[in-house]
Design an enzyme around this catalytic site. Structure first.
Site, PDB file in Angstrom:
ATOM      1  N   GLU A 166     -30.305  56.898  63.678  1.00  0.00           N
ATOM      2  CA  GLU A 166     -28.901  56.391  62.752  1.00  0.00           C
ATOM      3  C   GLU A 166     -28.186  55.466  63.735  1.00  0.00           C
ATOM      4  O   GLU A 166     -28.743  55.256  64.883  1.00  0.00           O
ATOM      5  CB  GLU A 166     -28.142  57.532  62.798  1.00  0.00           C
ATOM      6  CG  GLU A 166     -27.768  58.498  64.042  1.00  0.00           C
ATOM      7  CD  GLU A 166     -26.406  59.028  63.819  1.00  0.00           C
ATOM      8  OE1 GLU A 166     -25.253  58.808  63.462  1.00  0.00           O
ATOM      9  OE2 GLU A 166     -26.323  60.396  64.449  1.00  0.00           O
ATOM     10  N   VAL A 195     -25.353  60.527  59.918  1.00  0.00           N
ATOM     11  CA  VAL A 195     -26.602  61.310  59.342  1.00  0.00           C
ATOM     12  C   VAL A 195     -26.809  61.111  58.032  1.00  0.00           C
ATOM     13  O   VAL A 195     -27.873  60.936  57.548  1.00  0.00           O
ATOM     14  CB  VAL A 195     -26.426  62.904  60.031  1.00  0.00           C
ATOM     15  CG1 VAL A 195     -27.445  63.663  59.037  1.00  0.00           C
ATOM     16  CG2 VAL A 195     -26.552  62.719  61.437  1.00  0.00           C
ATOM     17  N   ALA A 225     -19.980  65.668  55.159  1.00  0.00           N
ATOM     18  CA  ALA A 225     -20.837  65.163  54.167  1.00  0.00           C
ATOM     19  C   ALA A 225     -22.490  65.235  54.654  1.00  0.00           C
ATOM     20  O   ALA A 225     -23.369  65.528  53.786  1.00  0.00           O
ATOM     21  CB  ALA A 225     -20.558  63.949  53.682  1.00  0.00           C
ATOM     22  N   ASP A 226     -22.598  65.286  55.978  1.00  0.00           N
ATOM     23  CA  ASP A 226     -23.829  65.726  56.324  1.00  0.00           C
ATOM     24  C   ASP A 226     -24.667  66.969  55.958  1.00  0.00           C
ATOM     25  O   ASP A 226     -25.730  67.021  55.583  1.00  0.00           O
ATOM     26  CB  ASP A 226     -23.963  65.672  57.853  1.00  0.00           C
ATOM     27  CG  ASP A 226     -23.532  64.433  58.530  1.00  0.00           C
ATOM     28  OD1 ASP A 226     -23.308  63.460  57.986  1.00  0.00           O
ATOM     29  OD2 ASP A 226     -23.565  64.388  60.070  1.00  0.00           O
ATOM     30  N   LYS A 242     -21.956  69.920  68.075  1.00  0.00           N
ATOM     31  CA  LYS A 242     -21.148  70.098  69.168  1.00  0.00           C
ATOM     32  C   LYS A 242     -20.246  71.134  68.880  1.00  0.00           C
ATOM     33  O   LYS A 242     -19.683  71.554  67.637  1.00  0.00           O
ATOM     34  CB  LYS A 242     -20.325  68.794  69.252  1.00  0.00           C
ATOM     35  CG  LYS A 242     -21.105  67.833  69.949  1.00  0.00           C
ATOM     36  CD  LYS A 242     -20.165  66.640  70.591  1.00  0.00           C
ATOM     37  CE  LYS A 242     -21.089  65.708  71.464  1.00  0.00           C
ATOM     38  NZ  LYS A 242     -21.302  64.522  70.577  1.00  0.00           N
ATOM     39  N   ASP A 246     -12.029  69.884  55.929  1.00  0.00           N
ATOM     40  CA  ASP A 246     -12.799  69.101  56.767  1.00  0.00           C
ATOM     41  C   ASP A 246     -14.281  69.594  56.902  1.00  0.00           C
ATOM     42  O   ASP A 246     -14.462  70.224  57.867  1.00  0.00           O
ATOM     43  CB  ASP A 246     -12.113  68.557  58.043  1.00  0.00           C
ATOM     44  CG  ASP A 246     -12.942  67.299  58.665  1.00  0.00           C
ATOM     45  OD1 ASP A 246     -13.871  66.943  57.983  1.00  0.00           O
ATOM     46  OD2 ASP A 246     -12.449  66.649  59.659  1.00  0.00           O
TER      47      ASP A 246
HETATM   48  N1  PSU Z   1     -21.801  64.486  66.296  1.00  0.00           N
HETATM   49  C1  PSU Z   1     -22.230  63.937  67.586  1.00  0.00           C
HETATM   50  N2  PSU Z   1     -22.644  62.750  67.691  1.00  0.00           N
HETATM   51  C2  PSU Z   1     -22.257  61.678  66.698  1.00  0.00           C
HETATM   52  C3  PSU Z   1     -21.823  62.074  65.236  1.00  0.00           C
HETATM   53  C4  PSU Z   1     -21.707  63.599  65.267  1.00  0.00           C
HETATM   54  O1  PSU Z   1     -22.566  64.804  68.603  1.00  0.00           O
HETATM   55  O2  PSU Z   1     -22.513  60.551  66.972  1.00  0.00           O
HETATM   56  C5  PSU Z   1     -21.593  61.269  64.224  1.00  0.00           C
HETATM   57  C6  PSU Z   1     -23.134  61.167  63.041  1.00  0.00           C
HETATM   58  O3  PSU Z   1     -23.146  59.954  62.511  1.00  0.00           O
HETATM   59  C7  PSU Z   1     -22.544  62.265  62.286  1.00  0.00           C
HETATM   60  C8  PSU Z   1     -21.028  61.814  62.117  1.00  0.00           C
HETATM   61  O4  PSU Z   1     -23.335  62.075  61.029  1.00  0.00           O
HETATM   62  O5  PSU Z   1     -20.667  61.786  63.292  1.00  0.00           O
HETATM   63  C9  PSU Z   1     -20.465  62.935  61.176  1.00  0.00           C
HETATM   64  O6  PSU Z   1     -19.117  62.597  61.178  1.00  0.00           O
HETATM   65  P1  PSU Z   1     -18.439  63.416  59.940  1.00  0.00           P
HETATM   66  O7  PSU Z   1     -17.787  64.682  60.779  1.00  0.00           O
HETATM   67  O8  PSU Z   1     -17.093  62.420  59.983  1.00  0.00           O
HETATM   68  O9  PSU Z   1     -19.035  63.553  58.531  1.00  0.00           O
HETATM   69 MN    MN Z   2     -14.926  64.991  58.316  1.00  0.00          MN
END
Ligand code: PSU
Ligand code: MN
Length: 307
Positions: free
Chosen positions: A27, A109, A144-145, A162, A141
């Site tokens: 990614e 992702v 979308a992954d 994490k 929250d």
């Molecule tokens: N978690 C990590 N490192 C990252 C991400 C998540 O430890 O770089 C990034 C990835 O690209 C993941 C995105 O798909 O954050 C998720 O963002 P959101 O929670 O806004 O969907």
């Molecule tokens: Mn989010």
């Protein structure tokens, strides 16, 4: 009109796919939003090298000038790393807008899975996935992954998620959406910086071959959706639980105080955790990505050998 009209597959990647050789997707949000420059570029290039050494072809994925890119050049990786958070973080809801406008997007992702699937890439290595955030009962929250894992046929290799997330709710959501969660060599869900979360994955598998075989059966069954492989950080790079948890608590508190929300939440928390733990968490982060790249390459190889 075919979605392929929006897709540029790097020649090296296209040749490998045509020949039935293993390819691993990577990614670009991890480059632009997940790590600081220049470590982001160094890591992205080192990950590609590791995948090659393992006998697979790397395909770093991004949107550039509205084109879905499966495979970036070194110059393009450098560009993403330097521009960093000035590049739009592109999740599923952003991709069509950015494509229509001819803009750049760093793929999460979610969107990396979308473009990998368009190109015919089956395996994808990253650091951590997005998931159900703590307090999602109020904020709604949920990354979308998790939806993409339910819908798109790509195997994602990560180091768990994490602890900025609610890991228990993340597992519940994946269960509801029918995503198998595999622990590589462990029955315990790894928590990114730490090998331990106190939570159980669905299945333990001890070899890349077993994972590849299961992935193949999932495809042969005609099941839609991905598979999540969680690979614990190597012991020597794991972080002390208290150090990391204190940093996470502090980062979460600041996010609430500053009213951080939506797509900003994850990058904000990642950056704060990194700052609060000094360079240590960045070192761990880099090492676990290397570890995941190795496993993903071996899964891709085993998949191709039995295709
Ligand atoms: N978690 C990590 N490192 C990252 C991400 C998540 O430890 O770089 C990034 C990835 O690209 C993941 C995105 O798909 O954050 C998720 O963002 P959101 O929670 O806004 O969907
Ligand atoms: Mn989010």
């Amino acid at each position: 009109m075919s979605q392929k009209l929006f897709l540029d597959v790097k020649p090296e990647v296209e040749e490998a796919l045509k020949a039935g050789k293993p390819v691993v997707a990577l990614e670009s949000t991890i480059i632009s939003h997940g790590m600081p420059y220049p470590q982001n570029v160094e890591t992205a290039l080192a990950v590609e090298k590791i995948i090659r050494e393992e006998g697979a072809v790397p395909a770093t994925i991004a949107m550039i000038n509205g084109r879905c890119k499966a495979g970036l050049t070194e110059e393009e990786i450098e560009y993403f790393g330097k521009k960093g958070t000035k590049i739009a973080k592109a999740s599923r809801r952003d991709l069509a807008v950015l494509a229509a406008r001819g803009e750049d997007g760093a793929t999460t992702v979610t969107t990396t899975m979308i473009i990998a699937a368009m190109a015919g890439i089956k395996v994808f290595a990253t650091g951590g996935i997005g998931g159900v955030h703590r307090g999602a009962q109020q904020t709604f929250d949920i990354s979308a992954d998790l939806e993409e894992l339910a819908n798109t046929d790509v195997c994602v290799v990560c180091a768990g998620a994490k602890a900025i997330l609610d890991l228990k709710l993340t597992l519940e959501y994946l269960e509801t959406r029918g995503v198998p969660v595999i622990g590589y060599g462990t029955k315990e869900l790894p928590a990114f910086y730490s090998r331990h979360s106190g939570l159980e994955v669905d299945y333990r598998m001890d070899s890349a071959e077993e994972i590849a075989k299961t992935l193949k059966v999932q495809h042969d069954l005609g099941f839609k959706g991905g598979m999540l492989v969680t690979n614990p950080i190597p012991e020597e790079y794991a972080m002390d639980g208290d150090t990391i948890n204190n940093a996470i608590e502090q980062a979460l508190k600041e996010a609430t105080e500053q009213g951080i929300h939506g797509k900003e939440t994850t990058p904000f928390l990642l950056a704060r955790v990194k700052d609060l733990t000094g360079g240590d968490s960045l070192d761990s982060n880099i090492q676990l990505v290397f570890n995941n790249a190795r496993l993903a390459a071996n899964i891709a190889k085993a998949y191709c050998e039995n295709a």
